[in-house]
Design a protein around this motif. Structure first.
Motif, PDB file in Angstrom:
ATOM      1  N   LYS A  90     -64.162  34.238  46.025  1.00 25.40           N
ATOM      2  CA  LYS A  90     -63.833  33.536  47.261  1.00 25.40           C
ATOM      3  C   LYS A  90     -63.591  34.553  48.368  1.00 25.40           C
ATOM      4  O   LYS A  90     -63.168  35.669  48.110  1.00 25.40           O
ATOM      5  N   ASN A  91     -63.847  34.140  49.600  1.00 27.67           N
ATOM      6  CA  ASN A  91     -63.638  35.070  50.709  1.00 27.67           C
ATOM      7  C   ASN A  91     -62.285  34.852  51.385  1.00 27.67           C
ATOM      8  O   ASN A  91     -62.141  35.018  52.582  1.00 27.67           O
ATOM      9  N   ILE A  92     -61.302  34.499  50.570  1.00 29.11           N
ATOM     10  CA  ILE A  92     -59.934  34.376  51.067  1.00 29.11           C
ATOM     11  C   ILE A  92     -58.993  35.129  50.131  1.00 29.11           C
ATOM     12  O   ILE A  92     -59.317  35.374  48.978  1.00 29.11           O
ATOM     13  N   GLU A  99     -52.565  32.935  54.154  1.00 24.05           N
ATOM     14  CA  GLU A  99     -53.986  33.045  53.850  1.00 24.05           C
ATOM     15  C   GLU A  99     -54.677  34.014  54.807  1.00 24.05           C
ATOM     16  O   GLU A  99     -54.430  34.001  56.011  1.00 24.05           O
ATOM     17  N   LYS A 101     -58.624  35.597  55.663  1.00 24.42           N
ATOM     18  CA  LYS A 101     -60.061  35.472  55.432  1.00 24.42           C
ATOM     19  C   LYS A 101     -60.656  36.868  55.263  1.00 24.42           C
ATOM     20  O   LYS A 101     -60.362  37.782  56.029  1.00 24.42           O
ATOM     21  N   ASP A 103     -64.139  39.410  54.865  1.00 23.89           N
ATOM     22  CA  ASP A 103     -65.525  39.492  55.319  1.00 23.89           C
ATOM     23  C   ASP A 103     -66.509  39.217  54.189  1.00 23.89           C
ATOM     24  O   ASP A 103     -67.573  38.652  54.408  1.00 23.89           O
ATOM     25  N   SER A 105     -66.570  38.252  49.731  1.00 22.91           N
ATOM     26  CA  SER A 105     -65.724  37.789  48.636  1.00 22.91           C
ATOM     27  C   SER A 105     -65.589  38.861  47.564  1.00 22.91           C
ATOM     28  O   SER A 105     -66.448  39.734  47.416  1.00 22.91           O
TER      29      SER A 105
END
Length: 130
Positions: A90-92, A99, A101, A103, A105
């Protein structure tokens, strides 16, 4: 008959081009911490202009605790009151419950979790240079 020859020629040219471009553009990425090259279990990976590195190697080198949560496929790391939860694929991420974000994952390659190095170092208060 000519069409088959062109198809074979195209396929051979495509394969050669892909192989050659990978050989020419493949560059080893070295990671240094305080001017000392880190020994990592696998090489760093360049993806979409971002450098991913084995997370455990970086965290352990700076004295952070690292834990794997199998049920959620999440890496949990902590150091100096900073807690990072990083779900794989996941890209989080979560930093102290907030949380963030990413760039690119995180991913697992050959049993190693690779994460964007800039995210890791800057979250822990280190400078990142290229």
């Amino acid at each position: 008959m000519k069409r088959q020859n062109y198809s074979k020629l195209f396929l051979i040219t495509l394969i050669f081009t892909l192989l050659f471009s990978n050989l020419v553009s493949a560059k080893e990425v070295n990671v240094y911490l305080e001017n000392e090259k880190l020994q990592m279990p696998i090489s760093a990976l360049l993806e979409d202009g971002r450098t991913l590195v084995p997370m455990r190697a970086i965290f352990e080198e700076v004295g952070a605790n690292v834990e794997w949560i199998h049920d959620t496929n999440t890496v949990v790391a902590s150091k100096d009151g900073i807690n990072i939860n990083l779900p794989i694929g996941k890209n989080i991420a979560s930093v102290n419950g907030k949380e963030v974000k990413l760039d690119v994952s995180s991913k697992v390659i050959n049993g190693n979790t690779l994460v964007p190095i800039r995210f890791i170092t800057e979250t822990l208060g280190f400078n990142t240079g290229w």
